[in-house]
Design a protein around this motif. Structure first.
Motif, PDB file in Angstrom:
ATOM      1  N   VAL A  57       0.849  -1.199   0.000  1.00  0.00           N
ATOM      2  CA  VAL A  57       0.000   0.000   0.000  1.00  0.00           C
ATOM      3  C   VAL A  57       0.881   1.245   0.000  1.00  0.00           C
ATOM      4  N   LEU A  58       1.848   1.264   0.895  1.00  0.00           N
ATOM      5  CA  LEU A  58       2.727   2.433   1.012  1.00  0.00           C
ATOM      6  C   LEU A  58       3.541   2.665  -0.261  1.00  0.00           C
ATOM      7  N   ARG A  59       4.076   1.601  -0.835  1.00  0.00           N
ATOM      8  CA  ARG A  59       4.868   1.718  -2.065  1.00  0.00           C
ATOM      9  C   ARG A  59       3.998   2.232  -3.214  1.00  0.00           C
ATOM     10  N   TYR A  60       2.812   1.635  -3.399  1.00  0.00           N
ATOM     11  CA  TYR A  60       1.931   2.074  -4.480  1.00  0.00           C
ATOM     12  C   TYR A  60       1.479   3.521  -4.281  1.00  0.00           C
ATOM     13  N   LYS A  61       1.190   3.907  -3.049  1.00  0.00           N
ATOM     14  CA  LYS A  61       0.768   5.297  -2.809  1.00  0.00           C
ATOM     15  C   LYS A  61       1.909   6.269  -3.101  1.00  0.00           C
ATOM     16  N   ARG A  62       3.121   5.928  -2.664  1.00  0.00           N
ATOM     17  CA  ARG A  62       4.255   6.792  -2.977  1.00  0.00           C
ATOM     18  C   ARG A  62       4.411   6.932  -4.478  1.00  0.00           C
ATOM     19  N   HIS A  63       4.342   5.832  -5.179  1.00  0.00           N
ATOM     20  CA  HIS A  63       4.472   5.867  -6.636  1.00  0.00           C
ATOM     21  C   HIS A  63       3.332   6.674  -7.261  1.00  0.00           C
ATOM     22  N   HIS A  64       2.130   6.531  -6.744  1.00  0.00           N
ATOM     23  CA  HIS A  64       1.000   7.297  -7.263  1.00  0.00           C
ATOM     24  C   HIS A  64       1.284   8.799  -7.173  1.00  0.00           C
ATOM     25  N   PHE A  65       1.744   9.246  -6.025  1.00  0.00           N
ATOM     26  CA  PHE A  65       1.921  10.682  -5.808  1.00  0.00           C
ATOM     27  C   PHE A  65       3.201  11.246  -6.421  1.00  0.00           C
ATOM     28  N   THR A  66       4.171  10.396  -6.730  1.00  0.00           N
ATOM     29  CA  THR A  66       5.442  10.913  -7.253  1.00  0.00           C
ATOM     30  C   THR A  66       5.681  10.595  -8.727  1.00  0.00           C
ATOM     31  N   ALA A  67       4.784   9.852  -9.354  1.00  0.00           N
ATOM     32  CA  ALA A  67       4.948   9.531 -10.778  1.00  0.00           C
ATOM     33  C   ALA A  67       4.867  10.808 -11.611  1.00  0.00           C
ATOM     34  N   HIS A  68       5.765  10.919 -12.581  1.00  0.00           N
ATOM     35  CA  HIS A  68       5.739  12.076 -13.477  1.00  0.00           C
ATOM     36  C   HIS A  68       6.185  11.635 -14.876  1.00  0.00           C
ATOM     37  N   GLY A  69       5.824  12.415 -15.858  1.00  0.00           N
ATOM     38  CA  GLY A  69       6.113  12.100 -17.245  1.00  0.00           C
ATOM     39  C   GLY A  69       4.823  12.073 -18.048  1.00  0.00           C
ATOM     40  N   MET A  70       4.971  11.917 -19.349  1.00  0.00           N
ATOM     41  CA  MET A  70       3.818  12.012 -20.241  1.00  0.00           C
ATOM     42  C   MET A  70       2.763  10.939 -19.969  1.00  0.00           C
ATOM     43  N   SER A  71       3.201   9.718 -19.695  1.00  0.00           N
ATOM     44  CA  SER A  71       2.220   8.647 -19.489  1.00  0.00           C
ATOM     45  C   SER A  71       1.892   8.449 -18.006  1.00  0.00           C
ATOM     46  N   HIS A 116       7.358  -9.504   3.032  1.00  0.00           N
ATOM     47  CA  HIS A 116       8.056 -10.280   2.007  1.00  0.00           C
ATOM     48  C   HIS A 116       8.464  -9.396   0.848  1.00  0.00           C
ATOM     49  N   ALA A 117       7.773  -8.292   0.650  1.00  0.00           N
ATOM     50  CA  ALA A 117       8.045  -7.373  -0.457  1.00  0.00           C
ATOM     51  C   ALA A 117       8.789  -6.146   0.076  1.00  0.00           C
ATOM     52  N   ALA A 118       9.509  -5.501  -0.807  1.00  0.00           N
ATOM     53  CA  ALA A 118      10.306  -4.334  -0.435  1.00  0.00           C
ATOM     54  C   ALA A 118       9.529  -3.043  -0.684  1.00  0.00           C
ATOM     55  N   TYR A 119       9.928  -2.024   0.032  1.00  0.00           N
ATOM     56  CA  TYR A 119       9.459  -0.667  -0.231  1.00  0.00           C
ATOM     57  C   TYR A 119      10.359  -0.121  -1.329  1.00  0.00           C
ATOM     58  N   ASP A 120       9.908   0.892  -2.044  1.00  0.00           N
ATOM     59  CA  ASP A 120      10.699   1.424  -3.154  1.00  0.00           C
ATOM     60  C   ASP A 120      10.529   2.931  -3.228  1.00  0.00           C
ATOM     61  N   GLU A 121      11.637   3.629  -3.413  1.00  0.00           N
ATOM     62  CA  GLU A 121      11.606   5.087  -3.526  1.00  0.00           C
ATOM     63  C   GLU A 121      12.074   5.569  -4.895  1.00  0.00           C
ATOM     64  N   SER A 122      11.872   4.753  -5.917  1.00  0.00           N
ATOM     65  CA  SER A 122      12.273   5.141  -7.272  1.00  0.00           C
ATOM     66  C   SER A 122      11.567   6.417  -7.694  1.00  0.00           C
ATOM     67  N   SER A 123      12.241   7.188  -8.541  1.00  0.00           N
ATOM     68  CA  SER A 123      11.597   8.382  -9.104  1.00  0.00           C
ATOM     69  C   SER A 123      11.341   8.201 -10.599  1.00  0.00           C
ATOM     70  N   ASP A 124      11.962   7.226 -11.198  1.00  0.00           N
ATOM     71  CA  ASP A 124      11.769   6.909 -12.611  1.00  0.00           C
ATOM     72  C   ASP A 124      10.535   6.017 -12.761  1.00  0.00           C
ATOM     73  N   LEU A 125       9.642   6.360 -13.686  1.00  0.00           N
ATOM     74  CA  LEU A 125       8.386   5.645 -13.854  1.00  0.00           C
ATOM     75  C   LEU A 125       8.596   4.165 -14.159  1.00  0.00           C
ATOM     76  N   LYS A 126       9.518   3.842 -15.063  1.00  0.00           N
ATOM     77  CA  LYS A 126       9.766   2.428 -15.390  1.00  0.00           C
ATOM     78  C   LYS A 126      10.310   1.672 -14.183  1.00  0.00           C
ATOM     79  N   ALA A 127      11.154   2.321 -13.403  1.00  0.00           N
ATOM     80  CA  ALA A 127      11.693   1.687 -12.199  1.00  0.00           C
ATOM     81  C   ALA A 127      10.573   1.427 -11.189  1.00  0.00           C
ATOM     82  N   MET A 128       9.626   2.349 -11.095  1.00  0.00           N
ATOM     83  CA  MET A 128       8.481   2.154 -10.205  1.00  0.00           C
ATOM     84  C   MET A 128       7.678   0.931 -10.641  1.00  0.00           C
ATOM     85  N   ILE A 129       7.398   0.858 -11.923  1.00  0.00           N
ATOM     86  CA  ILE A 129       6.615  -0.267 -12.451  1.00  0.00           C
ATOM     87  C   ILE A 129       7.358  -1.570 -12.199  1.00  0.00           C
TER      88      ILE A 129
END
Length: 181
Positions: A57-71, A116-129
């Motif tokens: 939940v936390l990882r997906y929410k972070r990615h939701h709020f920090t995703a940027h780029g055309m897509s 079992h899963a890791a948290y992620d602080e990627s800023s690149d959209l592909k890295a988030m995915i």
């Protein structure tokens, strides 16, 4: 014609002793003697799954709020959908833990250790995915193993986990599709 097992004295019979014990321990709620020695192990497995869902939940929410780029708007929206679905999984798991007489462990102090899963602080959209795809694959594997371990020891928990597994497989496929765009 009588069933062969019935003729050999192996007819299906209810365990009257367990039924009588179920009548006496009403404070245990749904937990009856047939849960046997597995209840504590199942609660432990479920608390690991709960931690995993909360980290997701936390990882997906972070990615939701920090995703940027055309897509990013469409992908960010998908991240939020997944965050909400993972939160619903966490709720189901926590509820089941309580039904089993356990305590759901929401402690933020040990959340990552138990997940079992890791948290992620990627800023690149592909890295988030990619991070989300890896986490979904880990979830699929851990749920498969839990389902096998639990087997017929707790059919209610097994069915709940099978439903969650179905969702996690869909999430993994969606992340894979996004990564290929």
């Amino acid at each position: 014609m009588h069933d062969k097992n019935a003729r050999e004295g192996k007819a299906l019979r209810l365990d009257e002793t367990a039924i009588e014990a179920a009548r006496k321990r009403t404070e245990d709620g749904a937990v009856t003697p047939s849960y046997g020695p597995w209840r504590d192990d199942i609660v432990l497995l479920l608390n690991g799954a709960l931690a995993t869902e909360l980290v997701c939940v936390l990882r997906y929410k972070r990615h939701h709020f920090t995703a940027h780029g055309m897509s990013s708007p469409a992908i960010a929206a998908e991240f939020m959908v997944h965050a909400n679905e993972e939160a619903a999984h966490a709720d189901l798991i926590a509820e089941r833990i309580v039904q089993l007489g356990g305590e759901p462990d929401f402690s933020p102090n040990t959340l990552l250790e138990r997940s079992h899963a890791a948290y992620d602080e990627s800023s690149d959209l592909k890295a988030m995915i990619r991070a989300n795809l890896v986490a979904e694959r880990v979830a699929v594997e851990t749920y498969r193993q839990m389902i096998t371990l639990i087997g017929d020891k707790d059919p209610t928990t097994r069915r709940m986990l099978e439903g969650i597994l179905h969702d996690e497989e869909e999430h993994a496929d969606e992340m894979k599709d996004l990564l290929e765009q």
